[in-house]
Motif scaffolding. Structure first.
Motif, PDB file in Angstrom:
ATOM      1  N   THR A 168      13.837  -6.258  -4.275  1.00 47.12           N
ATOM      2  CA  THR A 168      14.065  -5.903  -2.724  1.00 47.12           C
ATOM      3  C   THR A 168      15.224  -6.851  -2.854  1.00 47.12           C
ATOM      4  N   ILE A 189      -0.711   5.334   0.508  1.00 50.37           N
ATOM      5  CA  ILE A 189       0.155   4.108  -0.298  1.00 50.37           C
ATOM      6  C   ILE A 189       1.105   4.782  -1.044  1.00 50.37           C
ATOM      7  N   THR A 249       2.681  -6.158   1.338  1.00 53.72           N
ATOM      8  CA  THR A 249       2.038  -5.585   2.571  1.00 53.72           C
ATOM      9  C   THR A 249       2.620  -4.277   1.827  1.00 53.72           C
ATOM     10  N   VAL A 250       2.136  -3.188   2.618  1.00 57.67           N
ATOM     11  CA  VAL A 250       2.129  -2.322   1.713  1.00 57.67           C
ATOM     12  C   VAL A 250       2.830  -0.524   2.359  1.00 57.67           C
ATOM     13  N   GLU A 251       3.598   0.125   1.951  1.00 52.07           N
ATOM     14  CA  GLU A 251       4.105   1.705   2.101  1.00 52.07           C
ATOM     15  C   GLU A 251       3.709   2.877   2.743  1.00 52.07           C
ATOM     16  N   THR A 268       2.604   6.202   3.343  1.00 49.67           N
ATOM     17  CA  THR A 268       3.471   7.637   3.551  1.00 49.67           C
ATOM     18  C   THR A 268       2.410   8.367   3.986  1.00 49.67           C
ATOM     19  N   ARG A 286       9.408  -4.969  -5.162  1.00 43.90           N
ATOM     20  CA  ARG A 286       8.437  -3.240  -4.885  1.00 43.90           C
ATOM     21  C   ARG A 286       7.984  -3.043  -6.222  1.00 43.90           C
ATOM     22  N   ALA A 336       6.341   7.525   7.538  1.00 47.23           N
ATOM     23  CA  ALA A 336       6.010   5.892   6.584  1.00 47.23           C
ATOM     24  C   ALA A 336       6.070   4.905   7.844  1.00 47.23           C
ATOM     25  N   ARG A 337       5.005   3.973   7.068  1.00 47.46           N
ATOM     26  CA  ARG A 337       4.451   2.549   8.290  1.00 47.46           C
ATOM     27  C   ARG A 337       4.258   1.278   7.045  1.00 47.46           C
ATOM     28  N   GLU A 338       4.423   0.335   7.311  1.00 47.57           N
ATOM     29  CA  GLU A 338       4.217  -0.892   6.974  1.00 47.57           C
ATOM     30  C   GLU A 338       2.898  -1.398   7.476  1.00 47.57           C
ATOM     31  N   THR A 391       4.752  -4.419  -1.940  1.00 51.87           N
ATOM     32  CA  THR A 391       6.126  -5.290  -1.637  1.00 51.87           C
ATOM     33  C   THR A 391       5.644  -6.306  -1.492  1.00 51.87           C
TER      34      THR A 391
END
Lengths: 288, 159, 756
Positions: free
Chosen positions: A61, A163, A131-133, A135, A67, A140-142, A167
């Motif tokens: 990143t 997911i 953390t996870v992203e 969708t 990532r 999308a959120r973290e 990250t």
């Protein structure tokens, strides 16, 4: 059972959001296929994520973290020299899952989403501050990784959410992490207790730490008191004793075919000491 | 439940079959493709008797669905020998009596071959940990490890 | 490291050629139970009780039968009634009648066009149960007032329930045995030290990697065929015929290659179901392959045991008296090997007075089957652990103390028979000399020694041998090859005939090709099939000498066989050049016809096998985890026909014993259901758990076999349980008496000791 192999994340989300009945995502399949075979879970819709481009990459990143795509296998994670150098504890946790054959397929995300309290990869991710992203149908959120598992076999994900990446923050200078688990054999068992420690030092003094315990509660525990016990110390015997005590005190284990309450509580303390020692040695550069 | 047509390459040859989406690769190899060398010992990925390589990666074929291998490359025990010429591992297993009932043997040979391709000079401990996912109930593993180490030595000598 | 005590003077026996089925097995060509298919074949699936004990009220298969591709459903109603004794037990286990007796007990079966369809159909068969109280542990099951399982199953040794005082009524005891000799009270009075302890072992499974599998076909005329992975095709035939009410001779059973058995595949489980489904589906073949979970839940694990042992010993180690009371449960059926366990318990020692009491107890668990020296490992765990504690107390070396009491040729055994030539002393001495016995030990490490015994078995044997037109030989045996017996038999026959090893082909044949054979069990294959093969070869030799004599015009008595040829026996007989087997065979059609030999018997001259094991362990004092550092097996093989396969039996038995001692057990919930029915939590040793297992083949030839063979397959699992317990005791100072010695148990014991 309907088998889907979407080529984009959006398609995958859309199939999941509109499916009725039981839906499962398929990455490595090392949990899903076992559940299908035993008749425990026979999905109505199985959504294979491996046809989606861009999910099988490990990239850095902008901040200097990592990532990890959701379909990266344990074997691929372990053979990535750069990632391994930064987060050996996370790699250790992932690579202890199952056999060499299982490593050829199993994924970090799959291990997280299966929701086992004893999942080997999760304590290391939590200790690292991963953390996870996510969708979903609404974008999308973290989220911090420790907010994903909510109980045995259950996650906080809503219908249609996937997911899409995990990250890891930058390791930072003078940092080290480690994961240990206790199993009765040398391989092939589910963790009776798992412990991950990630810390940073200034000289020989610990300046920050995160201690996570697995298999001693319905979800992974991030034990603040255990971290407090070692921050500001050089991990001397007193600090280790306080760490062990805090780890044991935080446990809420059950007795089952893998261990008793008493045994798990004892081992939490023992592993906390041993894991902290390894993370510390890595941080001060004694062993990498 | 309609079946899905799958085309794949097995031991270098093109193969195609119709798979129920719930069938594992192991089911398909054994029941649709006549390749019964890979065995089911557990169905849960704990015994390794079903080991194959998928695009060169060692996996349990009971943990892969038949429909997942469309367009991929599979190597099974049936492809280990080169025509009538046995792989050194196969020869050494016979020589060292590294099999008793022989049921775990195909899985162990496939797994050991994958190890030696990755590390031609493993220490004994590495062999044991690599093979931890291949259960053997007959031999106690001693002669298996001897055979793998001996095959590795021969392959290094010939290289 | 492997060592042998006596050198061979044979040409072939004692060498290590490649096994003849090796090529097939390393290429995946060999065909095991599930590798066989037939045209028109259906797949079977079994519906199993989820309750430990329940009355079956109703079975409704209508939804299953309505599915397209489902061809037949069977329940107990499709089986004959009126069976008694063990036939009744087998039928009851094959398919539940009115009552489901354990979690996993078969209650119905279905045949359909594919495996997935059969499983889907099985899930749609609705069974109504009335759950009954259940009992699991042997000491709970034996108590008066325990839930009664199958009342009336006891034999003549158990008092009938009426007329007996209610306090004495132990419902689930189906057999009670007592035997011994001498005056034990007198013996204990004479001892300097008397110790009495209780030991418990849990049920374990043989753990063969190949699940049970068969293809069965039966027409409405009762004629049938079966392909099955089995240790004994004649047992399968007899048992299936009995359970189905058909004629044994009309059922032909062909053994496939077998992926391990260890006793667990000497009996039937789902095989009659395949035949019953086939018959109901118009004679179409039906294939049933068990899942791992079915194997653990519903085949034949070994018994669990609760054992009280008392031994009296003098200061110098001489044992004066011994008493054993064993309680064992073998599931909801009679057959826990409590008798065998007691016969072996003190067999290694010359004790003037011994008393044995045994109880076979029912519990709501699967019907136990043989597991490698059935009963003996449990008894050895108790007796050898107690002897170890007593040696510690008296300051005696464990090997010296055993040598002091060890049985030798001519001694009367604890269970009755007098020993012939045996090798216990030789195994103890071999271990004492070995470097492992004096290897230095570090902190938290300890060494354990134990001795073990198995009688071995003869049993019904039929073998046939035929000379081919080119002078090679084929041998038909009835004992499936589990661990290399084709090779051993080939060596013995080639040795006897004086021809190359490669010129003998050993075939394992189906029930239609030979008279009855007992299974490959009881460590009997190399002994019994081997002895019969040698006698059959000698018979063929006699015939070949006759043919030569005929051609030479001399008395057949004047012809001898040497180095693969017939020759005149001595110069008086005449001057003729030797006539080779090739020459004789080539013209046999015109000299009298085909040349064969055959032999049928229940062979005597079985040789017992003793073994001594030494193990070094390290125990992590903070976690209770035990690591096995070194392991040595010394065992008397009589004569090792193929030493590699003898070593293999030693190593395999030790590995199973290690698993049993440290991690393997059947875990039941309070609902009576098995909680660990897959390999994930039924923990057999993996490659990284074990060190190299060293072996010493001791050879005290058995005079009862032409080459001196003793069976070796089973003794190897009898010493590990106590050897490891003794090593853990040495490493930690704590004595565990309840197997398995898992980390939680070991850690709890270490902590209890530290707390004083």
């Amino acid at each position: 059972m309907r088998y889907h192999r979407p080529t984009t994340l959006e398609d995958a989300v859309s199939i999941a959001a509109t499916a009725s009945g039981l839906t499962r995502f398929l990455a490595g399949g090392t949990d899903v296929l076992v559940q299908m075979r035993s008749g425990m879970i026979i999905p109505d819709d199985l959504i294979d994520l491996k046809g989606i481009a861009g999910l099988r990459e490990i990239t850095t990143t902008a901040e200097g973290g990592w990532r990890i795509g959701v379909t990266i296998s344990g074997a691929e994670l372990g053979s990535h020299a750069g990632f391994r150098r930064d987060w050996p504890g996370v790699v250790e946790g992932m690579q202890l899952i199952g056999s060499t054959q299982v490593q050829g397929r199993a994924t970090l995300t799959g291990n997280l989403c299966n929701g086992s309290p004893a999942a080997d990869s999760v304590p290391g991710l939590v200790a690292a501050g991963a953390t996870v992203e996510i969708t979903g149908p609404n974008g999308a959120r973290e989220m911090p990784v420790e907010e994903i598992p909510v109980g045995p076999g259950k996650t906080s994900l809503k219908t249609g959410e996937i997911i899409s990446a995990i990250t890891l923050p930058p390791r930072g200078d003078n940092g080290g992490d480690a994961y240990l688990r206790f199993i009765p054999r040398t391989e092939m068992d589910i963790a009776v207790v798992g412990c991950a420690v990630s810390l940073r030092v200034d000289g020989r003094t610990i300046t920050e730490a995160r201690v996570a315990l697995g298999a001693v509660a319905p979800t992974v525990l991030l034990v603040r008191e255990a971290a407090d016990a070692i921050v500001g110390t050089t991990l001397d015997d007193d600090a280790l004793a306080a760490l062990a005590k805090a780890a044991a005190a935080a446990c809420r284990p059950i007795s089952d075919k893998r261990g008793t309450v008493e045994f798990r509580t004892d081992l939490a303390g023992v592993l906390a000491r041993r894991t902290a020692r390894i993370a510390y040695d890595r941080a001060i550069g004694v062993s990498k | 439940m309609s079946k899905i047509h799958v085309t794949t390459i097995i031991n270098g040859d093109m193969a195609e079959f119709l798979a129920d989406p719930r069938e594992t690769l192991l089911d398909c190899l054994r029941d649709h493709l006549g390749r019964t060398g890979s065995k089911e010992g557990c169905g849960t990925g704990d015994c390794g008797a079903c080991s194959v390589t998928l695009d060169g990666v060692l996996v349990c074929s009971c943990l892969v669905l038949g429909v997942e291998v469309e367009g991929h490359r599979i190597e099974t025990i049936e492809g280990m020998a080169n025509g009538s010429e046995l792989h050194p591992l196969q020869r050494k297993f016979i020589e060292h009596a590294a099999l008793q009932c022989g049921f775990c043997t195909p899985g162990i040979l496939v797994a050991a071959k994958a190890l030696l391709e990755r590390n031609p000079d493993p220490a004994e401990e590495e062999v044991r940990y690599w093979l931890a996912g291949n259960l053997c109930r007959c031999t106690g593993y001693t002669k298996i490890v001897d055979a793998v180490m001996d095959a590795a030595a021969e392959m290094r000598g010939a290289a | 490291m492997n060592m042998r005590v006596i050198d061979t003077k044979f040409r072939l026996v004692g060498t290590r050629p490649n096994r003849p089925d090796g090529l097939d097995k390393v290429t995946g060509r060999a065909r095991y139970g599930a590798d066989f298919s037939l045209p028109g074949m259906l797949w079977g699936a079994v519906v199993r009780s989820p309750h430990a004990h329940a009355r079956i009220l109703k079975i409704d298969a209508s939804e299953a039968l309505a599915l397209d591709g489902v061809k037949a459903v069977v329940t107990r109603a499709d089986f004959p009634t009126g069976l008694t004794g063990e036939d009744w037990n087998l039928q009851e286990n094959t398919m539940a009648g009115d009552v489901a007796l354990y979690d996993g007990h078969a209650v119905a079966a279905v045949a359909a066009a594919s495996a997935l369809l059969a499983q889907d159909a099985a899930r749609r068969i609705k069974v109504e149960y009335e759950v009954l109280p259940h009992v699991i542990d042997v000491d709970d099951a034996i108590k008066p007032g325990a839930p009664a399982i199958r009342p009336g199953s006891g034999d003549h040794s158990v008092p009938p329930q009426e007329g007996v005082h209610p306090d004495m009524v132990r419902h689930n005891v189906v057999r009670n045995i007592e035997f011994g000799h001498g005056d034990v009270e007198e013996g204990f009075a004479q001892a300097d030290l008397v110790m009495e302890r209780t030991y418990k072992t849990e049920a374990t499974h043989q753990g063969y990697i190949e699940p049970h599998a068969c293809v069965g076909q039966m027409g409405e005329d009762g004629k049938g065929e079966m392909w099955v992975c089995t240790q004994g095709q004649w047992f399968i035939r007899r048992m299936c015929a009995a359970v189905l009410g058909t004629d044994a001779a009309q059922l032909r059973v062909t053994p496939s290659e077998i992926g391990g058995g260890f006793g667990g595949k000497t009996t039937i489980f789902m095989e009659p179901l395949a035949l019953a489904l086939s018959r109901k589906a118009g004679g179409r073949p039906v294939k049933i392959v068990m899942s791992r979970s079915e194997v653990l839940r519903a085949t034949g694990p070994t018994a669990s045991a609760s054992m009280d042992v008392k031994i009296g010993m003098k200061k110098d180690g001489a044992m004066t008296a011994a008493r054993a009371e064993f309680r064992m449960q073998g599931g909801a059926f009679p057959g826990a090997p409590v008798d065998l366990a007691l016969y072996c318990a003190f067999a290694a020692y010359k004790i003037p007075a011994v008393e044995h009491v045994g109880y076979d107890v029912l519990a709501n668990r699967p019907k136990c089957a043989a597991y490698r020296a059935p009963g003996a490992p449990m008894g050895a765990f108790a007796v050898e652990s107690l002897i170890d504690d007593m040696c510690r107390e008296l300051g005696l070396d464990p090997i010296e103390a055993r040598l002091k009491n060890a049985v030798r040729e001519g001694d009367k055994s604890s269970y009755g028979p007098t020993f012939g030539k045996i090798g216990l002393v030789e195994t103890l001495e071999a271990v004492r000399k070995h470097p492992n016995y004096s290897a230095p030990l570090g902190p938290n490490q300890g060494r354990g020694v134990a001795t073990g015994y198995w009688f071995n078995h003869g049993g019904e044997t039929s073998v046939s041998l035929a000379i081919s037109e080119d002078g090679t030989a084929q041998v038909s045996i009835g004992t499936p090859d589990i661990g290399g017996t084709r090779s051993s038999i080939g060596l013995m026959v080639a040795e006897t005939l004086g021809i190359p090893y490669e010129n003998v082909r050993v075939n394992v044949v189906e029930t239609g090709a030979l008279g009855v054979n007992e299974p490959t069990h009881g460590s009997r294959a190399t002994f019994a099939s081997g002895k019969a093969a040698v006698i059959a070869a000698q018979q063929a030799i006699g015939e070949m000498c006759k043919r030569a004599a005929g051609e030479w015009g001399i008395d057949p008595e004047a012809v001898e066989w040497y180095d693969g040829a017939a020759r005149p026996a001595g110069s008086n007989a005449g001057k003729f050049p030797p006539m080779t087997i090739v020459e004789i065979a080539r013209k046999m059609g015109s000299t009298g016809g085909p040349i064969s030999g055959h032999h049928e018997s229940v062979p005597d001259g079985v040789g017992n096998s003793f073994g001594t094991h030494v193990v070094d362990v390290e125990v992590d004092p903070e976690t209770g985890r035990t690591t096995v550092l070194r392991y040595l097996v010394a065992q008397d093989a009589g004569r090792a026909i193929h030493p590699s396969y003898v070593e293999g039996q030693f190593q395999g038995g030790a590995a199973q014993g290690i698993g049993w001692a440290l991690n393997e057990e059947y875990v039941y919930g309070s609902d009576g259901r098995l909680q660990n029915s897959v390999f994930l939590d039924y923990r057999v040793p993996v490659a990284s758990d074990l060190p190299p297992i060293d072996t010493i083949i001791v050879e005290v030839p058995n005079p009862g076999h032409p080459y001196g063979v003793r069976g070796v397959g089973e003794t190897g699992i009898t010493p590990p349980l106590p050897a490891i317990a003794n090593a853990i005791a040495a490493a930690t100072g704590v004595r565990l008496r309840h197997l398995p010695m898992t980390p939680p148990k070991v850690l709890a014991a270490i902590k209890a000791r530290a707390d004083g």
